[in-house]
Scaffold this motif. Structure first.
Motif, PDB file in Angstrom:
ATOM      1  N   LYS A   1       2.298   9.353   2.902  1.00 22.69           N
ATOM      2  CA  LYS A   1       2.337   8.357   3.974  1.00 22.69           C
ATOM      3  C   LYS A   1       3.430   7.341   3.681  1.00 22.69           C
ATOM      4  CE  LYS A   1      -2.474   8.602   5.399  1.00 22.69           C
ATOM      5  NZ  LYS A   1      -3.716   7.871   5.622  1.00 22.69           N
TER       6      LYS A   1
ATOM      7  N   ILE B   1       0.861  -1.182   0.000  1.00 22.66           N
ATOM      8  CA  ILE B   1       0.000   0.000   0.000  1.00 22.66           C
ATOM      9  C   ILE B   1       0.900   1.235   0.000  1.00 22.66           C
ATOM     10  CG2 ILE B   1      -1.810   1.235   1.236  1.00 22.66           C
ATOM     11  CD1 ILE B   1      -2.365  -1.556   2.636  1.00 22.66           C
ATOM     12  N   SER B   2       0.814   2.037  -1.059  1.00 30.20           N
ATOM     13  CA  SER B   2       1.613   3.262  -1.168  1.00 30.20           C
ATOM     14  C   SER B   2       0.676   4.431  -1.406  1.00 30.20           C
ATOM     15  CB  SER B   2       2.615   3.155  -2.316  1.00 30.20           C
ATOM     16  OG  SER B   2       3.507   2.104  -2.086  1.00 30.20           O
ATOM     17  N   GLU B   3       0.585   5.314  -0.418  1.00 28.50           N
ATOM     18  CA  GLU B   3      -0.227   6.523  -0.553  1.00 28.50           C
ATOM     19  C   GLU B   3       0.688   7.732  -0.470  1.00 28.50           C
ATOM     20  OE1 GLU B   3      -3.502   6.729   2.172  1.00 28.50           O
ATOM     21  OE2 GLU B   3      -3.963   4.610   1.949  1.00 28.50           O
ATOM     22  N   LYS B   4       0.350   8.758  -1.213  1.00 31.73           N
ATOM     23  CA  LYS B   4       1.165   9.973  -1.217  1.00 31.73           C
ATOM     24  C   LYS B   4       1.124  10.632   0.159  1.00 31.73           C
ATOM     25  CE  LYS B   4       1.895  14.122  -3.965  1.00 31.73           C
ATOM     26  NZ  LYS B   4       3.176  13.885  -4.588  1.00 31.73           N
TER      27      LYS B   4
END
Length: 180
Positions: free
Chosen positions: A130, A125-128
């Motif tokens: 975070k 899971i890659s969120e901008k």
């Protein structure tokens, strides 16, 4: 007196347990697990599994709680499953996966590519804004823990800035650093 060993293990719907001599097999909707045991006896009565020990010797007391906990983890694993989440803390630390291959960028000159066992499902899971998160899921608690510990071992969190691979929710011991 083993307090953990004396508690019964409730067998939920959809889970079957077979005991053959010194091997216990647990089957459920997510998979099948086997465990050898010695020094204790296992019996199944009206939807519950009981682990009993023959004597109060130190060895039997230790194995009593151990095998009861292992069976409970197996039952919970084949019915619900186990999940471990790892957080990558640091500038430029990234994670991505293609099927069962996990690709980690942890600040080394090269990326680390790991082939995971087919029993372990991996999700990144890659969120901008975070930190990237690696989510490992399986029905085998020992296998999930072992894979998570191996990934964490590539770059353990350091105590000054907290950079590295850590478990989600893990409290790190921080140090002050040098004062100017």
């Amino acid at each position: 007196m083993s307090r953990i060993g004396n508690n019964p293990v409730a067998i939920p719907d959809g889970v079957t347990i077979e005991v053959n001599e010194n091997v216990i097999t647990v089957k459920g909707k997510l998979g099948e697990l086997t465990q050898e045991f010695s020094g204790v006896s296992v019996k199944i009565e009206d939807g519950q599994l009981w682990v009993t020990r023959p004597s109060d010797s130190k060895e039997h007391k230790a194995k009593h709680g151990l095998y009861r906990s292992l069976v409970l983890n197996m039952v919970e694993g084949v019915s619900k499953g186990w999940t471990k989440e790892l957080e990558l803390v640091g500038v430029g630390y990234r994670a991505s996966n293609q099927g069962q291959k996990l690709d980690l960028a942890l600040g080394f000159s090269h990326n680390i590519v790991i082939d995971l066992a087919p029993e372990v499902k991996v999700e990144t899971i890659s969120e901008k804004g975070k930190n990237p998160i690696v989510k490992l899921t399986s029905f085998d608690k020992q296998l999930v823990g072992q894979v998570a510990a191996k990934i964490r071992g590539f770059r353990k969190p350091e105590p000054y800035k907290g950079k590295g691979v850590k478990f989600v929710g893990e409290q790190l011991r921080r140090k002050a650093g040098k004062s100017a």
